[in-house]
Scaffold this active site. Sequence first.
Site, PDB file in Angstrom:
ATOM      1  N   ILE A 224      44.096  43.065  34.868  1.00 51.05           N
ATOM      2  CA  ILE A 224      44.366  43.789  36.101  1.00 51.05           C
ATOM      3  C   ILE A 224      44.077  42.923  37.314  1.00 51.05           C
ATOM      4  O   ILE A 224      44.815  42.950  38.311  1.00 51.05           O
ATOM      5  CB  ILE A 224      43.529  45.086  36.102  1.00 51.05           C
ATOM      6  CG1 ILE A 224      44.027  46.013  34.974  1.00 51.05           C
ATOM      7  CG2 ILE A 224      43.558  45.773  37.448  1.00 51.05           C
ATOM      8  CD1 ILE A 224      43.042  47.068  34.547  1.00 51.05           C
ATOM      9  N   ASP A 225      43.024  42.120  37.253  1.00 52.68           N
ATOM     10  CA  ASP A 225      42.628  41.270  38.368  1.00 52.68           C
ATOM     11  C   ASP A 225      43.707  40.220  38.657  1.00 52.68           C
ATOM     12  O   ASP A 225      44.140  40.044  39.803  1.00 52.68           O
ATOM     13  CB  ASP A 225      41.304  40.592  38.027  1.00 52.68           C
ATOM     14  CG  ASP A 225      40.432  40.376  39.248  1.00 52.68           C
ATOM     15  OD1 ASP A 225      40.804  40.822  40.345  1.00 52.68           O
ATOM     16  OD2 ASP A 225      39.365  39.745  39.110  1.00 52.68           O
ATOM     17  N   ASP A 226      44.144  39.511  37.612  1.00 52.12           N
ATOM     18  CA  ASP A 226      45.183  38.502  37.807  1.00 52.12           C
ATOM     19  C   ASP A 226      46.467  39.130  38.325  1.00 52.12           C
ATOM     20  O   ASP A 226      47.143  38.569  39.195  1.00 52.12           O
ATOM     21  CB  ASP A 226      45.462  37.770  36.490  1.00 52.12           C
ATOM     22  CG  ASP A 226      44.522  36.608  36.278  1.00 52.12           C
ATOM     23  OD1 ASP A 226      44.861  35.496  36.693  1.00 52.12           O
ATOM     24  OD2 ASP A 226      43.443  36.821  35.710  1.00 52.12           O
TER      25      ASP A 226
ATOM     26  N   HIS B 187      40.318  44.082  44.532  1.00 53.61           N
ATOM     27  CA  HIS B 187      41.553  43.303  44.525  1.00 53.61           C
ATOM     28  C   HIS B 187      42.775  44.197  44.321  1.00 53.61           C
ATOM     29  O   HIS B 187      43.840  43.955  44.900  1.00 53.61           O
ATOM     30  CB  HIS B 187      41.473  42.226  43.444  1.00 53.61           C
ATOM     31  CG  HIS B 187      40.434  41.193  43.720  1.00 53.61           C
ATOM     32  ND1 HIS B 187      39.822  40.453  42.726  1.00 53.61           N
ATOM     33  CD2 HIS B 187      39.875  40.776  44.881  1.00 53.61           C
ATOM     34  CE1 HIS B 187      38.947  39.632  43.260  1.00 53.61           C
ATOM     35  NE2 HIS B 187      38.952  39.816  44.571  1.00 53.61           N
TER      36      HIS B 187
END
Length: 770
Positions: A510-512, A586
Amino acid sequence: MTATTDGSAESAGAGSESTPGAPPPGPAGAATPRIEYGLPGAPAPAAEAGPSLRPAPSAPGRGGADRPGSGRVRVGTLADPPAGPRPPRPGPDDPAALTGRIAAPPAPAREARPRTDYRPPGRPGAGRAATDLPGPPDGSPQEVYEAAARATRHLLERQDPAGWWKGDLETNVTMDAEDLLLRQFLGIRDAATTHAAALFIRGEQREDGTWATFHGGPPELSATIEAYVALRLAGDAPDAPHMTRASAWIRAHGGIAAARVFTRIWLALFGWWSWDHLPELPPELVFLPPWVPLNIYDFGCWARQTIVPLTVVSALRPVRPAPFTLDELHADARVPNPARRLAPLTSWDGAFQRMDKALRVYRRFAPRRLRKAAMATAGRWIVERQENDGCWGGIQPPAVYSVIALHLLGYDLGHPVMRAGLESLNRFAVWREDGARMIEACQSPVWDTCLAAIALADAGLRPDHPALVKAADWMLDEEIVRSGDWAVRRPGLAPGGWAFEFHNDTYPDIDDTAEVVLALRRIKHPDPARVEGAIARGVSWNLGMQSRNGAWGAFDADNTSPFPNRLPFCDFGEVIDPPSADVTAHVVEMLAFEGKAGDARTRRGIAWLLAEQEPNGGWFGRWGTNYVYGTGSVVPALTAAGIAPGHPAIRRAVRWLESVQNEDGGWGEDQRSYEDPSWAGKGASTASQTAWALMALLSAGERDGKAVERGIAHLVRTQKEDGSWDEPYFTGTGFPWDFSINYHLYRQVFPLTALGRYLYGEPSAPAGDA
């Protein structure tokens, strides 16, 4: 099951360069070992020559059918594993996705990519002419503009011609020690690799004989034990001064018995520790449905990928002949495992300790057919999740244990699955100019590339610059449009995200995905429809991965079971993936830039972030160190989503950051803040942490404040002539406190982002809802 070698265990080396990615030459004409397989009483097939474990010229093709050879497999009493290329996997809509056997048909083959570090300055790369750099904004300090210009040129020089960036990912010597132990276990350890690994391990030893797990950190018992054993394998005498200092410290701190479970598993593989003195991990776990506590999907994906192969290892309990004894590492060699009192039955620890005792009894009476079926199912689960480059999850630890498990299940070293797996492990090696060889636990090209693109764009590089367009092309090619383990909790969600690594299609994160969307939004691409389609899929997937509490974890939704961390087996690192402030921030920032600040799902994320603020005004950083990282992630997200700089939460964060600024104008935070809150915001100044604090302050409207002025001056003053920064300190986090990371590109991308935003202003999210 036994393994013997015929002839020398040294394999011929390849290559003669002493640059990163190329090993030194090995002994000429050395024999390749032959391995014999089979369970007790089962005839052993003719062994095939094992593959060299030297870096291959390039990564294997993306499709399983691209792997050469068919291999031969013999599995005594176990179900035969498949020979030759893997069959097509079930697609994203297949009912198997709900039972955990998730894998789409092989994706179209991607071009093989070498996994070496950055391109050194001066080598050809993407366009980087000085005329491409923006001019200084009116009234901006010339020295700040020049620092940003130097940093921009340096970062452009580091771009690979294919469009990506990747810095070294430095962790600790357990990666190098376990790599040697794996080679010893398989009978393929060679002199050149051993010498290079030992050179690196010795170079990390401290004066007191110990090893730490991060720069400047305290001694760590398990790391010291594993490093010591690796040096024994390399031929270092136990009575050598550096070895006696290490062994004395180990004994004084409880010896092998006090080490973590994973260290004792490695020792048990050679009889240096008894399997009877390790927690049980039954392979029948793979049969538990997702709604039963302690099923494999209750674990975070990194732990899941490790535990499944270790259930096979735990069930078979292999022991290879030990080349030496380790009596010197026991506090009392006569009683290597002193008795320990159980925790009270009324406590969670006591309950799980007694459950482990019950599993020991079950082991003696486990139905043979059930256990055989469980191991066969685990083997299939492992093979189905092997990536097209041969690795598992793009990270080294699960790959190592998967290779061992499949080997024990009868896959010989020549089998395509094994050959690809072993070759993939080579690409975790970074060869240094002095001949030392460091093993990366993971590789971060997608993460590094999206952060580099954001940094360059925010530093004023024009949005259609060739370097940014090439980066966008590469990121678009990396989009994952097949299902993965995440679909167990979100079976109806359409795929569309990005992973951290070169190859990790089963586990996009999810972050990337959020950061890639933010990067793509900054780039003017010649095919806007392609970009819009990828962004739309990424946004939809991220929204679908929101957890019930309104926040986001890294890889899975609602991965919050309280039970996995209680298991006696799980005494090292985080094994679940609950929502975190940095990942949630993010995503919220990305949604704001997509015009969704007013979306109900975004507002739930904002409410969660506000509720998670610490009393000191900061936010906990799960994937970066620590409160400085969390705060540097959350404040820009909140302001992008419409939270006013004068909001009480923003003002508390500003006051906290100002209060922990160092005398030199920078910010730093030691890994010890994960164990001791008094360390929060305290540590030697680093380029990346200074940048995180500046990014928060700038987004909070503090550009003209004294803290920002001093922080920017610190970055300018500490920059090197080539535009880079030094940063020996570890500012990344794998597991809080237990596994720390030094991302070598952090010291470049985040300072440039901060300098760019200081010069050109904050990137602005669109008003209104999409």
